[in-house]
Design a protein around this motif. Sequence first.
Motif, mmCIF file in Angstrom:
data_model
loop_
_atom_site.group_PDB
_atom_site.id
_atom_site.type_symbol
_atom_site.label_atom_id
_atom_site.label_comp_id
_atom_site.label_asym_id
_atom_site.label_seq_id
_atom_site.Cartn_x
_atom_site.Cartn_y
_atom_site.Cartn_z
ATOM 1 N N GLU A 38 0.878 -1.206 -0.016
ATOM 2 C CA GLU A 38 0.048 -0.077 0.027
ATOM 3 C C GLU A 38 1.143 1.133 -0.074
ATOM 4 O O GLU A 38 0.404 2.257 -0.220
ATOM 5 C CB GLU A 38 -0.952 0.051 1.215
ATOM 6 N N THR A 39 2.216 1.274 0.369
ATOM 7 C CA THR A 39 2.952 2.332 0.113
ATOM 8 C C THR A 39 3.370 2.694 -1.202
ATOM 9 O O THR A 39 4.046 3.798 -1.468
ATOM 10 C CB THR A 39 4.344 1.913 0.970
ATOM 11 N N ILE A 40 3.199 1.992 -2.114
ATOM 12 C CA ILE A 40 3.550 2.283 -3.483
ATOM 13 C C ILE A 40 2.041 2.074 -4.214
ATOM 14 O O ILE A 40 1.046 1.789 -3.757
ATOM 15 C CB ILE A 40 4.452 1.510 -4.089
ATOM 16 N N ASN A 41 2.362 2.391 -5.599
ATOM 17 C CA ASN A 41 0.894 2.517 -6.405
ATOM 18 C C ASN A 41 0.201 1.060 -6.722
ATOM 19 O O ASN A 41 0.615 0.594 -7.783
ATOM 20 C CB ASN A 41 1.303 3.196 -7.679
ATOM 21 N N THR A 42 -0.158 0.384 -5.827
ATOM 22 C CA THR A 42 -0.866 -1.003 -5.988
ATOM 23 C C THR A 42 -2.296 -1.039 -5.533
ATOM 24 O O THR A 42 -2.796 -0.014 -4.779
ATOM 25 C CB THR A 42 0.000 -2.099 -5.117
ATOM 26 N N GLU A 43 -3.029 -1.815 -6.113
ATOM 27 C CA GLU A 43 -4.472 -2.213 -5.658
ATOM 28 C C GLU A 43 -4.319 -4.007 -5.413
ATOM 29 O O GLU A 43 -3.807 -4.588 -5.977
ATOM 30 C CB GLU A 43 -5.361 -1.937 -6.504
ATOM 31 N N ILE A 44 -4.922 -4.084 -4.122
ATOM 32 C CA ILE A 44 -5.206 -5.523 -3.883
ATOM 33 C C ILE A 44 -6.858 -5.631 -3.702
ATOM 34 O O ILE A 44 -7.377 -5.245 -2.560
ATOM 35 C CB ILE A 44 -4.510 -5.998 -2.586
ATOM 36 N N GLN A 45 -7.397 -6.429 -4.498
ATOM 37 C CA GLN A 45 -8.881 -6.742 -4.400
ATOM 38 C C GLN A 45 -9.101 -7.546 -3.014
ATOM 39 O O GLN A 45 -8.160 -8.235 -2.835
ATOM 40 C CB GLN A 45 -9.474 -7.231 -5.461
ATOM 41 N N ALA A 46 -10.290 -7.510 -2.607
ATOM 42 C CA ALA A 46 -10.291 -8.195 -1.382
ATOM 43 C C ALA A 46 -10.281 -9.766 -1.462
ATOM 44 O O ALA A 46 -9.834 -10.613 -0.760
ATOM 45 C CB ALA A 46 -11.983 -7.982 -1.011
ATOM 46 N N ASN A 47 -10.470 -10.221 -2.789
ATOM 47 C CA ASN A 47 -10.726 -11.622 -3.024
ATOM 48 C C ASN A 47 -9.057 -12.052 -3.651
ATOM 49 O O ASN A 47 -8.836 -13.076 -3.925
ATOM 50 C CB ASN A 47 -11.490 -12.159 -4.155
ATOM 51 N N HIS A 48 -8.008 -11.094 -3.262
ATOM 52 C CA HIS A 48 -6.905 -11.350 -4.009
ATOM 53 C C HIS A 48 -5.826 -11.462 -2.436
ATOM 54 O O HIS A 48 -4.696 -11.168 -2.481
ATOM 55 C CB HIS A 48 -6.316 -10.214 -4.726
ATOM 56 N N TYR A 49 -6.371 -11.515 -1.448
ATOM 57 C CA TYR A 49 -5.714 -12.100 -0.091
ATOM 58 C C TYR A 49 -6.266 -13.302 0.371
ATOM 59 O O TYR A 49 -7.639 -13.375 0.798
ATOM 60 C CB TYR A 49 -5.814 -10.825 0.969
ATOM 61 N N ARG A 50 -5.479 -14.451 0.552
ATOM 62 C CA ARG A 50 -5.956 -15.769 1.158
ATOM 63 C C ARG A 50 -4.892 -16.403 1.900
ATOM 64 O O ARG A 50 -3.657 -16.106 1.906
ATOM 65 C CB ARG A 50 -6.206 -16.668 -0.107
#
Length: 166
Positions: A38-50
Amino acid sequence: MHTNVKLDRAIRCAVLTVSDTRTIETDKGGQLVKTLLETINTEIQANHYRIVKDDQVEIQAQLHEWLAEDVDVIITTGGTGIAPRDVTIESVTPLLTKEIEGFGELFRYLSYTEDVGTRALLSRAVGGTIGNKLIFCLPGSTGAVKLGMNKLILPELNHLVHEMNK
């Protein structure tokens, strides 16, 4: 000459924790990967953490799901040691198109010199590509996550994603 590449969009990331014991509440390694991304230009969708068990079928099933989606990079934590249950590397390496040997080499070097000394030889951290996607497999400890993310992955992620999308 090294130039800083700026992408014109957020880098789409997925984070996979491999553990028989961790829960979302106790997954310090995976949560730290997310926080650092999150400190750089990223996105993590809710279903992309498991979180998945130390099981080749489960690990590969989750990876195949994300590989079919619009993800640029997958970062795994855990399951990279030499214990019989550590099967992250055995799950990931057969899928690799190209291994980024320098990632593992530098990770172990930095671990040796800055963190754990000779215990660094136990790390089987791996980086590579699967098709046009990047994957990095980090150990599960927060020290290893900080080292891999701050010293290797985050400084090069824009450039790596740019190279993958040429």
